[in-house]
Design a protein around this motif. Structure first.
Motif, mmCIF file in Angstrom:
data_model
loop_
_atom_site.group_PDB
_atom_site.id
_atom_site.type_symbol
_atom_site.label_atom_id
_atom_site.label_comp_id
_atom_site.label_asym_id
_atom_site.label_seq_id
_atom_site.Cartn_x
_atom_site.Cartn_y
_atom_site.Cartn_z
ATOM 1 N N ASP A 7 0.810 -1.218 0.000
ATOM 2 C CA ASP A 7 0.000 0.000 0.000
ATOM 3 C C ASP A 7 0.842 1.266 0.000
ATOM 4 O O ASP A 7 0.312 2.370 0.002
ATOM 5 C CB ASP A 7 -0.913 0.018 1.235
ATOM 6 C CG ASP A 7 -1.888 -1.140 1.229
ATOM 7 O OD1 ASP A 7 -2.452 -1.416 0.161
ATOM 8 O OD2 ASP A 7 -2.078 -1.769 2.295
ATOM 9 N N SER A 16 3.460 -5.191 -5.353
ATOM 10 C CA SER A 16 2.142 -5.239 -5.967
ATOM 11 C C SER A 16 2.239 -4.678 -7.379
ATOM 12 O O SER A 16 3.263 -4.122 -7.774
ATOM 13 C CB SER A 16 1.155 -4.418 -5.119
ATOM 14 O OG SER A 16 -0.135 -4.457 -5.667
ATOM 15 N N GLU A 18 -0.456 -2.453 -10.236
ATOM 16 C CA GLU A 18 -1.717 -1.705 -10.257
ATOM 17 C C GLU A 18 -2.880 -2.628 -10.609
ATOM 18 O O GLU A 18 -3.978 -2.516 -10.046
ATOM 19 C CB GLU A 18 -1.628 -0.552 -11.268
ATOM 20 C CG GLU A 18 -0.723 0.589 -10.815
ATOM 21 C CD GLU A 18 -1.153 1.204 -9.496
ATOM 22 O OE1 GLU A 18 -2.377 1.402 -9.305
ATOM 23 O OE2 GLU A 18 -0.274 1.468 -8.657
ATOM 24 N N GLU A 19 -2.642 -3.550 -11.519
ATOM 25 C CA GLU A 19 -3.687 -4.457 -11.959
ATOM 26 C C GLU A 19 -4.225 -5.297 -10.815
ATOM 27 O O GLU A 19 -5.448 -5.455 -10.652
ATOM 28 C CB GLU A 19 -3.155 -5.364 -13.066
ATOM 29 C CG GLU A 19 -4.161 -6.378 -13.587
ATOM 30 C CD GLU A 19 -3.583 -7.268 -14.669
ATOM 31 O OE1 GLU A 19 -4.328 -7.622 -15.600
ATOM 32 O OE2 GLU A 19 -2.380 -7.607 -14.586
ATOM 33 N N HIS A 21 -3.525 -4.820 -7.463
ATOM 34 C CA HIS A 21 -3.774 -4.064 -6.234
ATOM 35 C C HIS A 21 -5.195 -3.532 -6.182
ATOM 36 O O HIS A 21 -5.844 -3.564 -5.129
ATOM 37 C CB HIS A 21 -2.766 -2.910 -6.121
ATOM 38 C CG HIS A 21 -2.779 -2.241 -4.779
ATOM 39 N ND1 HIS A 21 -3.633 -1.216 -4.456
ATOM 40 C CD2 HIS A 21 -2.047 -2.481 -3.666
ATOM 41 C CE1 HIS A 21 -3.417 -0.841 -3.216
ATOM 42 N NE2 HIS A 21 -2.470 -1.586 -2.706
ATOM 43 N N ARG A 22 -5.701 -3.051 -7.303
ATOM 44 C CA ARG A 22 -7.049 -2.474 -7.287
ATOM 45 C C ARG A 22 -8.125 -3.526 -7.051
ATOM 46 O O ARG A 22 -9.259 -3.190 -6.722
ATOM 47 C CB ARG A 22 -7.321 -1.705 -8.575
ATOM 48 C CG ARG A 22 -7.284 -2.503 -9.852
ATOM 49 C CD ARG A 22 -7.708 -1.638 -11.039
ATOM 50 N NE ARG A 22 -7.536 -2.329 -12.307
ATOM 51 C CZ ARG A 22 -6.518 -2.136 -13.133
ATOM 52 N NH1 ARG A 22 -5.559 -1.259 -12.812
ATOM 53 N NH2 ARG A 22 -6.423 -2.793 -14.273
ATOM 54 N N TYR A 23 -7.784 -4.784 -7.210
ATOM 55 C CA TYR A 23 -8.735 -5.851 -6.905
ATOM 56 C C TYR A 23 -8.818 -6.088 -5.399
ATOM 57 O O TYR A 23 -9.883 -6.439 -4.879
ATOM 58 C CB TYR A 23 -8.313 -7.139 -7.611
ATOM 59 C CG TYR A 23 -9.307 -8.276 -7.456
ATOM 60 C CD1 TYR A 23 -10.328 -8.460 -8.380
ATOM 61 C CD2 TYR A 23 -9.235 -9.157 -6.378
ATOM 62 C CE1 TYR A 23 -11.251 -9.494 -8.243
ATOM 63 C CE2 TYR A 23 -10.151 -10.191 -6.224
ATOM 64 C CZ TYR A 23 -11.154 -10.352 -7.155
ATOM 65 O OH TYR A 23 -12.068 -11.372 -7.002
ATOM 66 N N ASP A 25 -7.863 -3.872 -2.816
ATOM 67 C CA ASP A 25 -8.125 -2.780 -1.878
ATOM 68 C C ASP A 25 -9.591 -2.825 -1.467
ATOM 69 O O ASP A 25 -10.382 -3.621 -1.981
ATOM 70 C CB ASP A 25 -7.715 -1.428 -2.460
ATOM 71 C CG ASP A 25 -8.488 -1.012 -3.692
ATOM 72 O OD1 ASP A 25 -9.573 -1.577 -3.939
ATOM 73 O OD2 ASP A 25 -8.003 -0.119 -4.420
ATOM 74 N N LYS A 27 -12.157 -0.942 -1.938
ATOM 75 C CA LYS A 27 -13.127 -0.688 -2.988
ATOM 76 C C LYS A 27 -13.262 -1.893 -3.912
ATOM 77 O O LYS A 27 -14.376 -2.294 -4.281
ATOM 78 C CB LYS A 27 -12.724 0.552 -3.784
ATOM 79 C CG LYS A 27 -13.747 0.996 -4.812
ATOM 80 C CD LYS A 27 -13.325 2.317 -5.449
ATOM 81 C CE LYS A 27 -14.372 2.790 -6.468
ATOM 82 N NZ LYS A 27 -13.961 4.074 -7.089
ATOM 83 N N GLY A 28 -12.130 -2.466 -4.279
ATOM 84 C CA GLY A 28 -12.163 -3.633 -5.163
ATOM 85 C C GLY A 28 -12.830 -4.827 -4.517
ATOM 86 O O GLY A 28 -13.611 -5.545 -5.152
ATOM 87 N N LYS A 31 -16.605 -4.210 -4.194
ATOM 88 C CA LYS A 31 -17.210 -4.304 -5.528
ATOM 89 C C LYS A 31 -17.559 -5.755 -5.856
ATOM 90 O O LYS A 31 -18.657 -6.045 -6.354
ATOM 91 C CB LYS A 31 -16.254 -3.730 -6.571
ATOM 92 C CG LYS A 31 -16.776 -3.793 -7.994
ATOM 93 C CD LYS A 31 -15.760 -3.202 -8.962
ATOM 94 C CE LYS A 31 -16.256 -3.299 -10.401
ATOM 95 N NZ LYS A 31 -15.260 -2.740 -11.361
#
Length: 458
Positions: A7, A16, A18-19, A21-23, A25, A27-28, A31
């Motif tokens: 983080d 990590s 970006e591809e 990591h966003r899964y 976090d 929010k990911g 979702k």
């Protein structure tokens, strides 16, 4: 700065991508949780458990952008329940007639374990894609250096000549088996969890079996033969696969790390101007990529061990074991996907110094060919007698600074069994590499990569 390196704005690139990591976090994750809740409501509507209008409303409001994640977090902490905060927030945005039907009869593990299955599918898609790229690059190295002679080493010491193509083919063969393992494990791992309180689906009788199939179909996952609330072997297998795969990447990294040492100088990572190896020793070019692959694999293997620990469950639910995965799975996935990106970068830019490989072979003064000489002599006096004689000749030659050829010619007993021409023939490098080229060709025939199919065109 985040508490975990993944983080951190400064160090995220090492732990990590970006591809991935966003899964993982908040929010990911939420979702995907909302996607699961929507699929559950839709499936329940299909089999007549909840009203169709409620399922439509739940699907319309299962949007992470509608939620204040700080409020969800506060509600989670206040209730002390893993998902109650999210459910409360979702009910608050739903029409009154739909609010009672959300999460209807489901339990935490139905949500979080199905998330794990979807996560495994997402991660394995990424791994399969990047393994394919890496395998193609390594195949290209095997093709280009099929006949590039180098020292083969055992116990850290020169042993026999091999080719760099042979070494690369060993990597390629291992990577190829990981792709096979990946495909084999998917049906066992990518399955929904839907059992209710204890896995018996009592709340949804008599439509439980239809509901299970409808739920799985909406998420594109398989249907388990029985809920896996306490059967964590699938998660352990998934983590074990990531541990094995990353260990192969670490092996490749460690080999580059060792062979980049200036006194060996056979391989090197690509270097970009401006890249700094040391703040105190300006001349250094450190093997950062290969070094970090070893580090990542150590942590992933430790997480794989936690997966095995989590298999030991008590009764029909055991948070002590199950929640261990909440830490192990995300971290292992983050690090494994990062390791693949770094290894692809390492292989894409790998510098192979064929001249230095040949120089290091020559520096061994012919002693790398001790086995071929012993093999020729074995046909005349027996293998063990030949070993004793060649051992004596080589130990004496090394002690006196002689080349292998001169050491053999200085030994009268050797000359009673071998002619000078036989000695010279057995010292031929092409003979000493044995079937290295044949094995490279065999591996390449099994690979399904562009370079293995077209002969290595770049």
């Amino acid at each position: 700065m985040g508490a975990h390196p993944a983080d951190s704005l400064l160090y995220r690139h090492l732990w990590s991508t970006e591809e991935i990591h966003r899964y993982f976090d908040d929010k990911g994750r939420i979702k995907v949780w909302l996607q699961i809740l929507s699929a559950l409501a839709s499936a329940q509507s299909e089999v007549g458990i909840i009203p169709h209008e409620a399922a439509v409303a739940i699907a319309a409001h299962a949007d992470v952008e509608l939620f204040d994640l700080e409020e969800v977090a506060c509600a989670t902490r206040a209730t002390g329940h893993s998902t109650f905060g999210l459910i409360r927030s979702l009910r608050c945005v739903l029409p009154e007639e739909a609010a009672e039907w959300v999460y209807y009869g489901a339990t935490v593990q139905d949500l979080t374990d199905t998330w794990t299955a979807l996560t495994a599918r997402y991660v394995l898609d990424i791994v399969d894609r990047d393994l394919g790229h890496l395998l193609d690059t390594i195949a290209g190295l095997a093709i280009a250096h099929r006949d590039t002679v180098m020292c083969g080493r055992t116990h850290g010491q020169p042993g026999l000549p091999i080719t760099f193509g042979f070494k690369a083919a060993v990597w390629a063969s291992e990577l190829s088996r990981h792709r096979e393992r990946l495909r084999d494990i998917r049906p066992r791992i990518e399955v929904v969890q839907l059992g209710g309180a204890l896995g018996t689906m009592e709340f949804w009788m008599p439509e439980s079996e239809r509901l299970l199939s409808a739920f799985a179909a909406r998420l594109g996952l398989g249907v388990p033969d029985i809920p896996w609330i306490t059967a964590r072997d699938g998660v352990a297998e998934f983590l074990g696969f990531l541990g094995m795969m990353s260990s192969t990447l670490a092996k490749i990294g460690q080999e580059v790390y060792e062979l980049q040492r200036p006194e060996i100088g056979e391989l090197a990572e690509t270097w970009t101007p401006g890249q700094v190896g040391s703040i105190t020793m300006p001349h250094k070019r450190n093997p950062e990529l290969s070094e970090h692959l070893v580090t990542l694999a150590k942590v992933i293997r430790s997480n794989a061990g936690l997966g095995l620990e989590a298999m030991v469950h008590e009764h029909e639910r055991d948070g002590r074991s199950w929640k261990t995965e909440w830490l192990a799975v995300p971290e292992a996935c983050l690090l494994a996907c990062t390791a693949l990106v770094l290894c692809c970068r390492l292989a894409d830019g790998l510098q192979v110094n064929a001249d230095r490989m040949k120089d290091n072979v020559d520096a061994c003064a012919g002693y790398l060919m001790s086995e071929p000489v012993m093999r020729v002599l074995s046909a005349k006096i027996g293998k063990h007698s030949a070993h004793t004689l060649i051992y004596e000749a080589t130990m004496n030659g090394r002690a006196n600074g002689l080349s292998m050829r001169d050491a053999l010619l200085a030994n009268r007993e050797v000359l009673t069994h071998l002619s000078v021409s036989e000695i010279d023939a057995s010292l031929d490098l092409d003979v000493a590499v044995g079937a290295a080229g044949m094995f490279v060709d065999r591996v390449l025939k099994t690979l399904d990569t562009p370079r293995s199919k077209n002969g290595g065109a770049r």
